[in-house]
Design an enzyme around this catalytic site. Structure first.
Site, PDB file in Angstrom:
ATOM      1  N   THR A 128     -48.983 117.271  76.985  1.00 21.37           N
ATOM      2  CA  THR A 128     -49.348 118.353  77.416  1.00 21.37           C
ATOM      3  C   THR A 128     -50.689 117.922  78.962  1.00 21.37           C
ATOM      4  OG1 THR A 128     -50.362 120.884  78.041  1.00 21.37           O
ATOM      5  CG2 THR A 128     -50.518 119.390  75.823  1.00 21.37           C
ATOM      6  N   ASP A 129     -50.294 118.447  79.747  1.00 21.70           N
ATOM      7  CA  ASP A 129     -51.255 117.914  80.111  1.00 21.70           C
ATOM      8  C   ASP A 129     -52.864 118.673  80.330  1.00 21.70           C
ATOM      9  OD1 ASP A 129     -51.192 120.838  80.663  1.00 21.70           O
ATOM     10  OD2 ASP A 129     -50.671 121.007  83.307  1.00 21.70           O
ATOM     11  N   GLU A 130     -52.385 119.254  78.883  1.00 26.69           N
ATOM     12  CA  GLU A 130     -53.883 120.413  78.255  1.00 26.69           C
ATOM     13  C   GLU A 130     -54.506 119.246  77.524  1.00 26.69           C
ATOM     14  OE1 GLU A 130     -53.369 124.628  76.490  1.00 26.69           O
ATOM     15  OE2 GLU A 130     -52.123 124.471  77.567  1.00 26.69           O
ATOM     16  N   TYR A 153     -55.317 123.875  70.076  1.00 26.44           N
ATOM     17  CA  TYR A 153     -53.627 123.598  70.364  1.00 26.44           C
ATOM     18  C   TYR A 153     -54.037 122.448  71.070  1.00 26.44           C
ATOM     19  CZ  TYR A 153     -49.998 123.218  73.159  1.00 26.44           C
ATOM     20  OH  TYR A 153     -48.862 122.189  74.228  1.00 26.44           O
ATOM     21  N   LYS A 157     -52.104 118.444  70.141  1.00 29.00           N
ATOM     22  CA  LYS A 157     -51.772 117.348  71.481  1.00 29.00           C
ATOM     23  C   LYS A 157     -52.513 116.193  71.886  1.00 29.00           C
ATOM     24  CE  LYS A 157     -48.304 118.950  71.911  1.00 29.00           C
ATOM     25  NZ  LYS A 157     -46.775 118.400  72.471  1.00 29.00           N
TER      26      LYS A 157
HETATM   27  P1  NAD Z   1     -41.775 126.694  71.861  1.00 34.23           P
HETATM   28  O1  NAD Z   1     -42.406 126.867  71.238  1.00 34.23           O
HETATM   29  O2  NAD Z   1     -40.664 127.178  73.207  1.00 34.23           O
HETATM   30  O3  NAD Z   1     -40.947 125.614  70.785  1.00 34.23           O
HETATM   31  C1  NAD Z   1     -41.261 124.983  69.709  1.00 34.23           C
HETATM   32  C2  NAD Z   1     -40.250 124.981  69.057  1.00 34.23           C
HETATM   33  O4  NAD Z   1     -40.614 123.733  68.105  1.00 34.23           O
HETATM   34  C3  NAD Z   1     -39.144 125.682  68.057  1.00 34.23           C
HETATM   35  O5  NAD Z   1     -37.717 125.951  68.422  1.00 34.23           O
HETATM   36  C4  NAD Z   1     -39.560 125.649  67.077  1.00 34.23           C
HETATM   37  O6  NAD Z   1     -38.973 126.778  66.223  1.00 34.23           O
HETATM   38  C5  NAD Z   1     -39.606 124.093  66.313  1.00 34.23           C
HETATM   39  N1  NAD Z   1     -40.599 123.615  65.318  1.00 34.23           N
HETATM   40  C6  NAD Z   1     -42.165 124.696  65.533  1.00 34.23           C
HETATM   41  N2  NAD Z   1     -42.131 123.928  64.393  1.00 34.23           N
HETATM   42  C7  NAD Z   1     -41.490 122.886  63.768  1.00 34.23           C
HETATM   43  C8  NAD Z   1     -41.548 122.075  62.451  1.00 34.23           C
HETATM   44  N3  NAD Z   1     -42.410 121.946  61.960  1.00 34.23           N
HETATM   45  N4  NAD Z   1     -40.143 120.547  62.877  1.00 34.23           N
HETATM   46  C9  NAD Z   1     -39.040 121.759  63.318  1.00 34.23           C
HETATM   47  N5  NAD Z   1     -38.856 122.454  64.418  1.00 34.23           N
HETATM   48  C10 NAD Z   1     -40.539 123.196  64.660  1.00 34.23           C
HETATM   49  O7  NAD Z   1     -42.157 125.560  73.121  1.00 34.23           O
HETATM   50  P2  NAD Z   1     -42.013 125.161  74.567  1.00 34.23           P
HETATM   51  O8  NAD Z   1     -42.613 125.337  74.791  1.00 34.23           O
HETATM   52  O9  NAD Z   1     -40.165 124.582  74.601  1.00 34.23           O
HETATM   53  O10 NAD Z   1     -42.840 123.167  74.897  1.00 34.23           O
HETATM   54  C11 NAD Z   1     -42.156 122.113  73.847  1.00 34.23           C
HETATM   55  C12 NAD Z   1     -42.753 121.291  73.812  1.00 34.23           C
HETATM   56  O11 NAD Z   1     -43.119 120.726  74.544  1.00 34.23           O
HETATM   57  C13 NAD Z   1     -44.057 120.931  72.525  1.00 34.23           C
HETATM   58  O12 NAD Z   1     -44.626 119.704  72.457  1.00 34.23           O
HETATM   59  C14 NAD Z   1     -45.376 122.324  73.803  1.00 34.23           C
HETATM   60  O13 NAD Z   1     -46.238 121.385  73.078  1.00 34.23           O
HETATM   61  C15 NAD Z   1     -44.326 120.827  74.981  1.00 34.23           C
HETATM   62  N6  NAD Z   1     -45.338 121.689  76.254  1.00 34.23           N
HETATM   63  C16 NAD Z   1     -45.018 123.241  76.986  1.00 34.23           C
HETATM   64  C17 NAD Z   1     -45.860 123.202  77.926  1.00 34.23           C
HETATM   65  C18 NAD Z   1     -45.180 125.112  78.526  1.00 34.23           C
HETATM   66  O14 NAD Z   1     -45.737 125.282  79.373  1.00 34.23           O
HETATM   67  N7  NAD Z   1     -44.001 125.190  77.445  1.00 34.23           N
HETATM   68  C19 NAD Z   1     -45.976 122.799  78.918  1.00 34.23           C
HETATM   69  C20 NAD Z   1     -46.523 121.391  78.522  1.00 34.23           C
HETATM   70  C21 NAD Z   1     -46.420 120.760  77.289  1.00 34.23           C
END
Ligand code: NAD
Length: 320
Positions: A128-130, A153, A157
């Site tokens: 993430t950009d965070e 968080y 990451k």
């Molecule tokens: P989300 O919370 O919607 O989905 C996360 C998924 O991971 C869920 O389906 C959950 O059940 C699964 N999960 C959690 N713990 C687990 C474990 N121990 N074993 C197996 N599965 C597990 O998240 P998202 O928004 O789809 O983000 C996906 C990725 O992208 C993450 O790594 C997040 O850090 C990164 N990200 C998201 C954003 C955003 O804006 N949504 C931005 C930057 C980066």
């Protein structure tokens, strides 16, 4: 080019993962897609239900922290790579309790790296950009910027990113990192900013906005984000991080106003609540490296992309 022939996608039942799963299965060179997901509160099997009729698709309910399970899946399905999207992803929850953030985001990533090493497959980390913390206006941070996370968080990451890089240095593993910016699209969990605003607005409830709402985020459509993840996996140089940004900076308050306008709701619904501790003022990353090395850039214009997503989320979040 790394091969997409047989992919283990973790976190595929979540928001970005469920779009990535669709895009992978749209590719003829993908012979097998195995989604491993623990189905936490944030994941839903329903997000993947339309993929069940595809013979190439398998869903496994399980935990990325289970080394035996992960290694077994990689061997059984002759995987060519892991795309790790499994994570605890809510900043607010991480502030209340960081435990799962450390065990899933950091230890879980380490387990996946270990399994990838045993079976010798490539590894993509979705970051993430965070991890960069707040960016001073008007700078857009590139991948050489300091890692300076502000929340539990983003610290988890950032720690995972360091584990990925150390694994390359120590064991010579083939790894790549994609640092995505704030993503909007269908199937996002209700706790996140955009679904929260829509949910409250549709019920004429106060729309909660942290502090002044002047925090700036760079917004990308989930389809562009998933395409970027595929590009980083296929073409990214080993041990390199790529920023996946859209150069589309909006304040949180601005986002709320656009949504309220489209839903024909008054701005008076906006309620400023106490700001989140450690709240980063601005995220802004430069996606230049991804353009130069991967020929990837975000293509969906914010206006039309966001309008369509508000329409789609409004359908799924409308009062029954
Ligand atoms: P989300 O919370 O919607 O989905 C996360 C998924 O991971 C869920 O389906 C959950 O059940 C699964 N999960 C959690 N713990 C687990 C474990 N121990 N074993 C197996 N599965 C597990 O998240 P998202 O928004 O789809 O983000 C996906 C990725 O992208 C993450 O790594 C997040 O850090 C990164 N990200 C998201 C954003 C955003 O804006 N949504 C931005 C930057 C980066």
């Amino acid at each position: 080019m790394r091969s997409l022939r047989s992919i283990l996608l973790t976190g595929g039942a979540g928001f970005i993962g469920s779009t990535l799963a669709r895009q992978l299965l749209a590719r003829p060179d993908v012979e097998q897609l195995v989604v491993l997901d623990r189905l936490t509160y944030a994941g839903s099997r329903a997000n993947l239900i339309t993929l069940d009729q595809d013979d190439r698709f398998r869903f496994v309910e399980g935990d990325i922290r289970d080394l035996g399970l992960v290694t077994n899946l990689l061997e059984k399905h002759h995987c060519s790579g892991i795309m790790n999207l499994a994570a605890e992803s809510s900043v607010d929850r991480s502030i209340k309790n960081h435990e799962d953030f450390i065990t899933t985001n950091v230890s879980g990533t380490a387990v996946l790296l270990q399994a990838a090493r045993t079976v010798d497959v490539s590894f993509l980390q979705c970051s993430t950009d965070e991890v960069y913390g707040s960016a001073l206006f008007p700078n857009q941070l590139d991948e050489s910027a300091k890692i300076r996370p502000s929340s539990p968080y983003s610290a988890s990451k950032a720690s995972a990113d360091l584990m990925v890089q150390a694994t390359h240095t120590t064991y010579g593993q083939d790894v790549v990192i994609a640092r995505c910016t704030n993503t909007y699209g269908p199937r996002q969990h209700l706790e996140k900013l955009i679904p929260t605003i829509i949910y409250h607005a549709l019920r004429d409830l106060p729309v909660p906005i942290y502090g002044t709402g002047q925090q700036i985020r760079d917004w990308i459509h989930v389809d562009d984000c998933a395409k970027g993840l595929i590009s980083v996996f296929e073409k990214g140089f080993s041990n390199r991080a790529y920023n996946l940004g859209a150069k589309c900076e909006r304040t949180n308050l601005g986002i709320a106003r656009v949504i309220l306008k489209q839903l024909h709701k008054p701005e008076s619904l906006i309620e400023h609540i106490q700001d989140r501790p450690g709240h980063d003022a601005r995220y802004a990353i430069s996606p230049r490296l991804a353009l130069i090395e991967l020929e990837w850039r975000a293509r969906i214009p914010f206006r039309s992309g966001f309008e369509a997503v508000i329409r789609e989320l409004s359908q799924s979040l409308r009062p029954s």
